[in-house]
Design a protein around this motif. Sequence first.
Motif, mmCIF file in Angstrom:
data_model
loop_
_atom_site.group_PDB
_atom_site.id
_atom_site.type_symbol
_atom_site.label_atom_id
_atom_site.label_comp_id
_atom_site.label_asym_id
_atom_site.label_seq_id
_atom_site.Cartn_x
_atom_site.Cartn_y
_atom_site.Cartn_z
ATOM 1 N N LEU A 143 -3.181 -1.912 -12.370
ATOM 2 C CA LEU A 143 -4.109 -0.853 -11.999
ATOM 3 C C LEU A 143 -3.468 0.112 -10.996
ATOM 4 O O LEU A 143 -3.674 1.318 -11.070
ATOM 5 N N THR A 144 -2.684 -0.412 -10.074
ATOM 6 C CA THR A 144 -1.986 0.452 -9.119
ATOM 7 C C THR A 144 -1.044 1.402 -9.834
ATOM 8 O O THR A 144 -1.005 2.603 -9.528
ATOM 9 N N ASN A 145 -0.289 0.901 -10.797
ATOM 10 C CA ASN A 145 0.614 1.766 -11.560
ATOM 11 C C ASN A 145 -0.152 2.794 -12.392
ATOM 12 O O ASN A 145 0.298 3.928 -12.554
ATOM 13 N N LEU A 146 -1.310 2.405 -12.921
ATOM 14 C CA LEU A 146 -2.142 3.350 -13.669
ATOM 15 C C LEU A 146 -2.611 4.490 -12.762
ATOM 16 O O LEU A 146 -2.538 5.660 -13.130
ATOM 17 N N PHE A 147 -3.064 4.152 -11.554
ATOM 18 C CA PHE A 147 -3.495 5.180 -10.602
ATOM 19 C C PHE A 147 -2.321 6.051 -10.169
ATOM 20 O O PHE A 147 -2.479 7.247 -9.948
ATOM 21 N N LYS A 148 -1.137 5.445 -10.041
ATOM 22 C CA LYS A 148 0.052 6.228 -9.687
ATOM 23 C C LYS A 148 0.394 7.232 -10.780
ATOM 24 O O LYS A 148 0.974 8.274 -10.510
ATOM 25 N N LEU A 149 0.050 6.929 -12.007
ATOM 26 C CA LEU A 149 0.294 7.833 -13.123
ATOM 27 C C LEU A 149 -0.784 8.911 -13.222
ATOM 28 O O LEU A 149 -0.482 10.077 -13.466
ATOM 29 N N ILE A 150 -2.041 8.534 -13.008
ATOM 30 C CA ILE A 150 -3.149 9.468 -13.171
ATOM 31 C C ILE A 150 -3.125 10.573 -12.118
ATOM 32 O O ILE A 150 -3.382 11.733 -12.432
ATOM 33 N N ALA A 151 -2.811 10.245 -10.885
ATOM 34 C CA ALA A 151 -2.859 11.245 -9.808
ATOM 35 C C ALA A 151 -1.905 12.410 -10.058
ATOM 36 O O ALA A 151 -2.321 13.569 -9.984
ATOM 37 N N PRO A 152 -0.626 12.179 -10.387
ATOM 38 C CA PRO A 152 0.242 13.328 -10.666
ATOM 39 C C PRO A 152 -0.162 14.087 -11.929
ATOM 40 O O PRO A 152 -0.040 15.314 -11.982
ATOM 41 N N VAL A 153 -0.651 13.374 -12.929
ATOM 42 C CA VAL A 153 -1.091 14.044 -14.153
ATOM 43 C C VAL A 153 -2.265 14.972 -13.839
ATOM 44 O O VAL A 153 -2.323 16.103 -14.323
ATOM 45 N N TYR A 154 -3.186 14.518 -13.001
ATOM 46 C CA TYR A 154 -4.320 15.355 -12.608
ATOM 47 C C TYR A 154 -3.836 16.570 -11.826
ATOM 48 O O TYR A 154 -4.276 17.691 -12.062
ATOM 49 N N THR A 155 -2.921 16.357 -10.894
ATOM 50 C CA THR A 155 -2.413 17.466 -10.081
ATOM 51 C C THR A 155 -1.650 18.468 -10.937
ATOM 52 O O THR A 155 -1.800 19.679 -10.773
ATOM 53 N N LEU A 156 -0.852 17.978 -11.873
ATOM 54 C CA LEU A 156 -0.116 18.881 -12.759
ATOM 55 C C LEU A 156 -1.041 19.529 -13.794
ATOM 56 O O LEU A 156 -0.809 20.662 -14.214
ATOM 57 N N GLY A 157 -2.081 18.821 -14.188
ATOM 58 C CA GLY A 157 -3.003 19.353 -15.185
ATOM 59 C C GLY A 157 -4.065 20.273 -14.620
ATOM 60 O O GLY A 157 -4.731 20.989 -15.361
ATOM 61 N N LEU A 158 -4.208 20.287 -13.299
ATOM 62 C CA LEU A 158 -5.236 21.121 -12.675
ATOM 63 C C LEU A 158 -5.086 22.604 -13.010
ATOM 64 O O LEU A 158 -6.081 23.246 -13.351
ATOM 65 N N PRO A 159 -3.876 23.179 -12.968
ATOM 66 C CA PRO A 159 -3.764 24.589 -13.361
ATOM 67 C C PRO A 159 -4.137 24.841 -14.827
ATOM 68 O O PRO A 159 -4.670 25.897 -15.161
ATOM 69 N N ILE A 160 -3.893 23.866 -15.676
ATOM 70 C CA ILE A 160 -4.261 24.013 -17.084
ATOM 71 C C ILE A 160 -5.779 23.910 -17.253
ATOM 72 O O ILE A 160 -6.374 24.628 -18.063
ATOM 73 N N LEU A 161 -6.415 23.051 -16.457
ATOM 74 C CA LEU A 161 -7.859 22.895 -16.533
ATOM 75 C C LEU A 161 -8.607 24.150 -16.074
ATOM 76 O O LEU A 161 -9.771 24.336 -16.418
#
Length: 183
Positions: A143-161
């Motif tokens: 779960l820690t590794n999953l959260f480590k993956l989701i946070a950067p994806v969200y930050t990088l995806g924010l401009p696209i959103l």
Amino acid sequence: NQLFFMVGPIQLYSIFTGFKAYINYAFYGQDVGGWSGGDLTAMSIALAKYWTTAIIFVAIACWIYLAASDPSDEEFQSRLPGCITLTMIAMDVLHPCVYLWTLGKKEGGDFEAAFKDKAVWQKLRSYDWWKSAIASLVLNETLTNLFKLIAPVYTLGLPILVYYNAFFGVNGGFMLVSVGAGH
């Protein structure tokens, strides 16, 4: 981000405590140098526990309200970014929250060994077993590794959103200002 979302109530408590100490010194001449006010560590931990728990439950309530309120398309478009943003904040404080509630004052000992010879119904009725089960469910490497993956994806995806909904741009701007560009 955890620090930003977690210490707000602790900072307000510190300001209140400092103001109270100043009033006691200015009007009553009481000595304010020291820990005469009690155990501030326990109060800070309690504030962090209840604040992070409230964030998590509010995020869950936000999604329940979004689903149960049967919003129009326009209302849905304005509520969805808030739910997603609050969910990301809740995911950010989930680990510290679970740690503070389950393992924060662990005296030692092995939970598995303590409950090895117990029946299933005895385990289900035990508060310590539930604490151990929740801690092992949340505080694990997967779960820690999953959260480590989701946070950067969200930050990088924010401009696209932002192209999907302009409210994500407001959220991105707020995060940039509050957390800083270097994080």
